[in-house]
Scaffold this active site. Structure first.
Site, short mmCIF file in Angstrom:
data_model
loop_
_atom_site.label_atom_id
_atom_site.label_comp_id
_atom_site.label_asym_id
_atom_site.label_seq_id
_atom_site.Cartn_x
_atom_site.Cartn_y
_atom_site.Cartn_z
N LEU A 134 8.76 -2.21 6.25
CA LEU A 134 7.35 -2.45 6.51
C LEU A 134 6.93 -3.63 5.66
O LEU A 134 7.44 -3.82 4.54
CB LEU A 134 6.49 -1.23 6.13
CG LEU A 134 6.65 0.05 6.97
CD1 LEU A 134 5.78 1.16 6.36
CD2 LEU A 134 6.28 -0.19 8.42
N ASP A 135 6.00 -4.43 6.16
CA ASP A 135 5.49 -5.55 5.38
C ASP A 135 4.85 -5.05 4.08
O ASP A 135 4.39 -3.90 4.00
CB ASP A 135 4.44 -6.33 6.17
CG ASP A 135 5.05 -7.07 7.35
OD1 ASP A 135 6.27 -7.30 7.34
OD2 ASP A 135 4.29 -7.38 8.29
N ARG A 136 4.79 -5.91 3.09
CA ARG A 136 4.20 -5.56 1.80
C ARG A 136 2.80 -4.97 1.96
O ARG A 136 2.45 -3.98 1.30
CB ARG A 136 4.12 -6.82 0.92
CG ARG A 136 3.40 -6.57 -0.41
CD ARG A 136 2.84 -7.86 -0.97
NE ARG A 136 3.89 -8.75 -1.41
CZ ARG A 136 4.42 -8.76 -2.63
NH1 ARG A 136 3.98 -7.91 -3.53
NH2 ARG A 136 5.36 -9.61 -2.95
#
Length: 301
Positions: A134-136
């Site tokens: 997942l993106d930051r």
């Protein structure tokens, strides 16, 4: 020093026919289904002296079931990572905003580093193997493998193993159609900006299903299900609809009512890579999303 992961064994005599999983849940004072599955998957159950991992194994009167449970030991303590499920082969966590799924060249702190530290402190001879990300700035559910075998199965059979993966997004405005599907081809330019095209632009085909769960005067809560897992797919497709994700600096319209990218991976269902069990996980909607829909936050807060 006592091993925090030392196990205690409890024996039970079967008095009436039953399936093994249900028997474990009843024998251990009604523990959750997922916890019972974790004990099975971790090799903690024997039937008549033989290890057994099948949840539907038929028990007969007179059978002897022994269950090994770890004594409470080192807990996963992190404000960025919450433990959801763990067995000998996989671990499922919920990550918060602001932490990478794995280390990058510029940042060593990540969910993986938190898990590796937890495994070391709890004396587990394993490391966290990344199988998806997942993106930051996206929160939600992630699964990591604890063995090479589990990692290889998950990585090479991801699309077949995962049965349902959904997100929640707080978006600007009210969608003209409360539900529908977005299809396009996505391609990055040299500046790593993802462009969407209704016709083949040499990029990758992407399909996103959406439906509005709640609509307010300024914002809506939308559920999204992906048929494909392309980079920035949700964010770009919501931009295509004219209702970008709130807090999206790259593809948004400047609206940021809750001070974060309002995207949350709330559901993750998949077949266990080793046991084949179908596991289902779901987290609650972030409260800030609901408050924004109700108009109880200030824009730019």
């Amino acid at each position: 020093m006592q091993n925090p992961n030392a196990q205690r064994t409890t024996g039970f005599q079967v008095r009436e026919p039953a399936e093994l999983l249900c028997f474990i849940m009843n024998a251990l004072s009604g523990i959750s289904r997922n916890k019972a599955k974790a004990i099975l998957a971790g090799g903690g159950v024997t039937v008549n002296g033989r290890a057994q991992q099948r949840h539907d194994w038929p028990l007969q009167p007179g059978d002897r079931v022994e269950i090994k449970k770890r004594k409470p030991g080192v807990a996963l303590q992190s404000k960025f990572v919450k433990l959801v499920y763990e067995d000998a082969f996989i671990i499922v966590v919920e990550k918060s905003v602001g932490i990478l799924s794995m280390a990058s060249s510029h940042h060593t702190f990540s969910v993986k580093s938190v898990l590796d530290d937890y495994f070391r402190k709890s004396r587990q001879n394993c490391t966290a193997h990344v199988v998806h990300r997942l993106d930051r700035d996206t929160s939600g559910l992630l699964v990591y493998a604890k063995t090479i075998e589990a990692e290889q199965i998950l990585e090479h059979n991801w699309r077949e193993i995962v049965t349902d993966r959904r997100y929640l997004a707080l978006v600007s405005g009210c969608l003209e159609q409360p539900e529908g599907t977005v299809e396009s081809w996505l391609k990055d330019n040299k500046a790593y900006f993802t462009y969407s095209s209704p016709t083949d632009n040499g990029g990758k085909f992407a399909r996103t299903h959406y439906r509005t769960l709640r609509a307010g005067e300024r914002f809506s809560l939308v559920e999204l299900k992906l048929d494909t897992g392309r980079k920035n797919q949700i964010r770009v497709h919501l931009q295509d609809l004219g209702h970008p994700v709130c807090g999206d600096i790259k593809y948004g319209n400047g609206s940021n009512p809750i001070g974060r990218l309002a995207l949350h991976a709330f559901r993750l269902n998949f077949y266990h890579p080793i046991t084949g069990e179908h596991l289902t996980f779901e987290t609650s909607c972030p409260k800030a999303f609901l408050l924004a829909v109700k108009g109880k936050v200030d824009e730019g807060a």
